[in-house]
Design a protein around this motif. Sequence first.
Motif, PDB file in Angstrom:
ATOM      1  N   LEU A 177       0.853  -1.187   0.000  1.00 47.04           N
ATOM      2  CA  LEU A 177       0.000   0.000   0.000  1.00 47.04           C
ATOM      3  C   LEU A 177       0.893   1.242   0.000  1.00 47.04           C
ATOM      4  O   LEU A 177       1.694   1.440   0.909  1.00 47.04           O
ATOM      5  N   ILE A 178       0.774   2.074  -1.047  1.00 41.99           N
ATOM      6  CA  ILE A 178       1.533   3.324  -1.160  1.00 41.99           C
ATOM      7  C   ILE A 178       0.566   4.479  -0.953  1.00 41.99           C
ATOM      8  O   ILE A 178      -0.427   4.601  -1.679  1.00 41.99           O
ATOM      9  N   ILE A 179       0.849   5.333   0.031  1.00 35.75           N
ATOM     10  CA  ILE A 179      -0.057   6.423   0.396  1.00 35.75           C
ATOM     11  C   ILE A 179       0.632   7.764   0.158  1.00 35.75           C
ATOM     12  O   ILE A 179       1.690   8.034   0.716  1.00 35.75           O
ATOM     13  N   LEU A 180       0.049   8.617  -0.686  1.00 38.72           N
ATOM     14  CA  LEU A 180       0.544   9.967  -0.895  1.00 38.72           C
ATOM     15  C   LEU A 180      -0.287  10.911  -0.031  1.00 38.72           C
ATOM     16  O   LEU A 180      -1.504  11.033  -0.220  1.00 38.72           O
ATOM     17  N   SER A 181       0.346  11.580   0.944  1.00 42.44           N
ATOM     18  CA  SER A 181      -0.400  12.460   1.849  1.00 42.44           C
ATOM     19  C   SER A 181       0.483  13.601   2.318  1.00 42.44           C
ATOM     20  O   SER A 181       1.695  13.619   2.078  1.00 42.44           O
ATOM     21  N   ASP A 182      -0.135  14.579   3.004  1.00 40.70           N
ATOM     22  CA  ASP A 182       0.612  15.737   3.500  1.00 40.70           C
ATOM     23  C   ASP A 182       0.898  15.642   4.995  1.00 40.70           C
ATOM     24  O   ASP A 182       1.373  16.606   5.603  1.00 40.70           O
ATOM     25  N   GLY A 183       0.588  14.497   5.621  1.00 42.07           N
ATOM     26  CA  GLY A 183       0.906  14.315   7.036  1.00 42.07           C
ATOM     27  C   GLY A 183       0.012  15.097   7.978  1.00 42.07           C
ATOM     28  O   GLY A 183       0.354  15.265   9.150  1.00 42.07           O
ATOM     29  N   ARG A 184      -1.147  15.567   7.491  1.00 40.48           N
ATOM     30  CA  ARG A 184      -2.047  16.355   8.335  1.00 40.48           C
ATOM     31  C   ARG A 184      -3.466  15.811   8.310  1.00 40.48           C
ATOM     32  O   ARG A 184      -4.360  16.418   7.708  1.00 40.48           O
ATOM     33  N   PRO A 185      -3.743  14.684   8.931  1.00 45.81           N
ATOM     34  CA  PRO A 185      -5.134  14.209   9.003  1.00 45.81           C
ATOM     35  C   PRO A 185      -5.988  15.173   9.803  1.00 45.81           C
ATOM     36  O   PRO A 185      -5.605  15.572  10.906  1.00 45.81           O
ATOM     37  N   ASN A 186      -7.131  15.574   9.262  1.00 42.69           N
ATOM     38  CA  ASN A 186      -7.971  16.571   9.936  1.00 42.69           C
ATOM     39  C   ASN A 186      -9.379  16.504   9.368  1.00 42.69           C
ATOM     40  O   ASN A 186      -9.571  16.460   8.160  1.00 42.69           O
ATOM     41  N   ASP A 187     -10.385  16.496  10.260  1.00 41.87           N
ATOM     42  CA  ASP A 187     -11.775  16.450   9.819  1.00 41.87           C
ATOM     43  C   ASP A 187     -12.637  17.236  10.801  1.00 41.87           C
ATOM     44  O   ASP A 187     -12.308  17.353  11.984  1.00 41.87           O
ATOM     45  N   ASN A 236      -1.204  -7.178   9.533  1.00 44.01           N
ATOM     46  CA  ASN A 236      -1.983  -8.092   8.703  1.00 44.01           C
ATOM     47  C   ASN A 236      -1.261  -8.488   7.419  1.00 44.01           C
ATOM     48  O   ASN A 236      -1.855  -9.107   6.531  1.00 44.01           O
ATOM     49  N   GLY A 237       0.013  -8.094   7.297  1.00 37.01           N
ATOM     50  CA  GLY A 237       0.808  -8.537   6.158  1.00 37.01           C
ATOM     51  C   GLY A 237       0.881  -7.557   5.002  1.00 37.01           C
ATOM     52  O   GLY A 237       1.429  -7.888   3.942  1.00 37.01           O
ATOM     53  N   ILE A 238       0.346  -6.341   5.160  1.00 34.71           N
ATOM     54  CA  ILE A 238       0.429  -5.334   4.099  1.00 34.71           C
ATOM     55  C   ILE A 238       1.667  -4.479   4.337  1.00 34.71           C
ATOM     56  O   ILE A 238       1.868  -3.948   5.432  1.00 34.71           O
ATOM     57  N   LEU A 239       2.499  -4.327   3.310  1.00 37.37           N
ATOM     58  CA  LEU A 239       3.669  -3.457   3.389  1.00 37.37           C
ATOM     59  C   LEU A 239       3.232  -2.039   3.026  1.00 37.37           C
ATOM     60  O   LEU A 239       2.678  -1.820   1.946  1.00 37.37           O
ATOM     61  N   VAL A 240       3.458  -1.071   3.913  1.00 35.45           N
ATOM     62  CA  VAL A 240       2.950   0.291   3.726  1.00 35.45           C
ATOM     63  C   VAL A 240       4.105   1.264   3.521  1.00 35.45           C
ATOM     64  O   VAL A 240       5.042   1.308   4.311  1.00 35.45           O
ATOM     65  N   LEU A 241       4.017   2.068   2.443  1.00 32.62           N
ATOM     66  CA  LEU A 241       4.980   3.126   2.170  1.00 32.62           C
ATOM     67  C   LEU A 241       4.258   4.465   2.133  1.00 32.62           C
ATOM     68  O   LEU A 241       3.253   4.616   1.428  1.00 32.62           O
ATOM     69  N   GLY A 242       4.735   5.445   2.897  1.00 32.25           N
ATOM     70  CA  GLY A 242       4.172   6.790   2.858  1.00 32.25           C
ATOM     71  C   GLY A 242       5.002   7.678   1.946  1.00 32.25           C
ATOM     72  O   GLY A 242       6.222   7.728   2.047  1.00 32.25           O
ATOM     73  N   VAL A 243       4.336   8.377   1.028  1.00 33.59           N
ATOM     74  CA  VAL A 243       5.003   9.354   0.165  1.00 33.59           C
ATOM     75  C   VAL A 243       4.556  10.734   0.628  1.00 33.59           C
ATOM     76  O   VAL A 243       3.385  11.077   0.533  1.00 33.59           O
ATOM     77  N   PHE A 244       5.475  11.516   1.160  1.00 31.44           N
ATOM     78  CA  PHE A 244       5.150  12.792   1.805  1.00 31.44           C
ATOM     79  C   PHE A 244       5.082  13.909   0.767  1.00 31.44           C
ATOM     80  O   PHE A 244       6.026  14.134   0.013  1.00 31.44           O
ATOM     81  N   THR A 245       3.947  14.635   0.730  1.00 34.82           N
ATOM     82  CA  THR A 245       3.752  15.721  -0.232  1.00 34.82           C
ATOM     83  C   THR A 245       3.519  17.055   0.455  1.00 34.82           C
ATOM     84  O   THR A 245       3.124  18.018  -0.189  1.00 34.82           O
ATOM     85  N   GLY A 246       3.739  17.134   1.777  1.00 36.22           N
ATOM     86  CA  GLY A 246       3.415  18.349   2.522  1.00 36.22           C
ATOM     87  C   GLY A 246       4.613  19.236   2.789  1.00 36.22           C
ATOM     88  O   GLY A 246       5.616  19.219   2.075  1.00 36.22           O
ATOM     89  N   LYS A 247       4.497  20.020   3.883  1.00 35.91           N
ATOM     90  CA  LYS A 247       5.541  20.971   4.259  1.00 35.91           C
ATOM     91  C   LYS A 247       6.502  20.327   5.251  1.00 35.91           C
ATOM     92  O   LYS A 247       6.144  19.394   5.960  1.00 35.91           O
ATOM     93  N   GLU A 248       7.711  20.905   5.317  1.00 35.26           N
ATOM     94  CA  GLU A 248       8.726  20.358   6.208  1.00 35.26           C
ATOM     95  C   GLU A 248       8.269  20.344   7.660  1.00 35.26           C
ATOM     96  O   GLU A 248       8.634  19.469   8.431  1.00 35.26           O
ATOM     97  N   GLU A 249       7.457  21.337   8.041  1.00 35.86           N
ATOM     98  CA  GLU A 249       7.025  21.430   9.431  1.00 35.86           C
ATOM     99  C   GLU A 249       6.147  20.248   9.847  1.00 35.86           C
ATOM    100  O   GLU A 249       5.946  19.994  11.038  1.00 35.86           O
TER     101      GLU A 249
END
Length: 588
Positions: free
Chosen positions: A497-507, A539-552
């Motif tokens: 699983l490859i996830i592209l996110s900005d590291g800011r979960p918010n709702d 559960n056996g899923i290999l997860v990679l995060g691809v960071f697209t946000g700010k350095e902070e």
Amino acid sequence: MYNDFDFENRLKNIIWTICGNYDQNLESFEEFSNKSKNISIYYAAKLGARRKYIDWDMIRGYINHKLKNGVEKDTIIPLVEICSDIMVEENLLTERPGIYDIRKTGLEEIFENYFEVNAKTFIEKLKYALVLEQIGKYGNVDIKVRNILQEMKICKNSKDTLELLKNIEVLYNTYFDQDLSDIEFVYEQEIVNETRKIDIEKLNENFSSFMYEELYEDEDVNISNEIDKMSSSLLIQSIGDFKNNRDLKLEDNTVISIDDSSLEKIYERIEYYYGKSFISKEELKYIQNKICKNVHIGSRIHFTDGVLRSSCDNSFQIKYVTKHKEKNMSVFRENIKIYRRNITRLKDILTKTLVAEKEISRVYSYSGSLDANKLWRIGRSNNTKVFTKVEDNEKGGYVVDILLDASGSQSSRQGKVATQGYIISEALTRSGIPNRVMSFCSFLDNTIIRRYRNYDCPISENNNIFEYYASGNNRDGLAIKAVSEGLLNRNEENKILIILSDGRPNDINIKKNNSIRPAYKGRAAVMDTAFEVRNCRKNGILVLGVFTGKEEDLNAEKLIYGKDFVYTRNIERFSDIVGAYLKKIIKN
């Protein structure tokens, strides 16, 4: 005046008097009136001056023009905000000198209510230094920040909005036309007094182009909201956090109340705005009952292929998504040679690695097929392996999910995010690895999962990834949980699983039936997302995060994904990094 019960009406009259237009819309003064009467008066005077001296429609056109030419929103909007503030202040104090003392007292009273001043990024330091000057103080600000702020004072002499924008353009080209993802670039170079020579004729051509009417018609709603906020706020509002939680800004503690009848109408309209669901109601109910628990209780999921590839009679939304698809594809075409090279390079890495891992090798053993040429070893050597057997390096099949964060925070880089998703998917498809590409965002209490390609679709379906557009909020933990359910049902042994996110979960918070869905922001949201990532790995899923946000936000990204995440400012190295990660997974 301070004791007058009709204080707010007096403030409104100040706006009208200064701007000279009684048709102007009026703002609420509640944010300041309970903290400082002086700042309320200054705020009213400033609103009137902003409406008098600034043509905000022209500002909108300029910012949209810059964004279409690849300028980062997080750089150009604060730059325009600071420069317009300098111009307005100069005109206001020249016309009404008495405002100076009221401003100084009011700003000091606001500073007393801050428990933390936000001056971490370069732009925040510029704002902080300017507000300090308005109070008559000089804090511990980097000399290079002060030098650039001094150069920005050229905006004081702007006679009108067009001249202001020309000054902003010169400042941008001189100091900010760099790798804008690097907010600290200014500390890595010496700022000299000689400004870069600007081609004035070219500058004038650029300015004539952004004023065409069609640019206004193409305006992003989110940008329009940013401009509205800029035209009716004080610079000091963005440089600190108040001591008392009840004084936090609305967007930090939003609760939207919905009655039952409105809620049902919203659920009915989800398909109208996002496209028909590709799973049945029964299956959806089963998934929601399984995953919408704990911090996600009261949330809902909507799986869709989007308005362009599912049943939808919303012509406006179809045009809207089509427009974004064309914009994203234009970003890809601008550097098409680089991106095609990236795809080919990543495909070659994957193909060579898979071929090497599938090779059949023969090794000597104590059992197997007899090798007559090695019979001499018996009785003459300690190595008595005279048999050969076949070793199969096959590690089972591979399947990859690509999940794109499609929240509003990605709007300034949505073309880049779509392109990155396309590069990975295209390379995987050419390598024969099944892959699925989806995005997630939230609308009220619905997390919208949009599917662009499914696992076994033809390679032509990869173009659907350019339908990606950013809006709303993001409930990362729930999206990861929902997507991993489908991934776990695949037969392949190796699931990635490859996830592209900005590291800011918010709702946002939703209040319905007199109950409030738990808050999803800050540390609680980061910890939930980190838990779901670790649950996938368990559960056996290999997860990679691809960071697209700010350095902070890097610390949050590290907390969520551990060591398995990618961050690079150079898009040309993106495929190499992801390729190296996938190669490592396949080999190990």
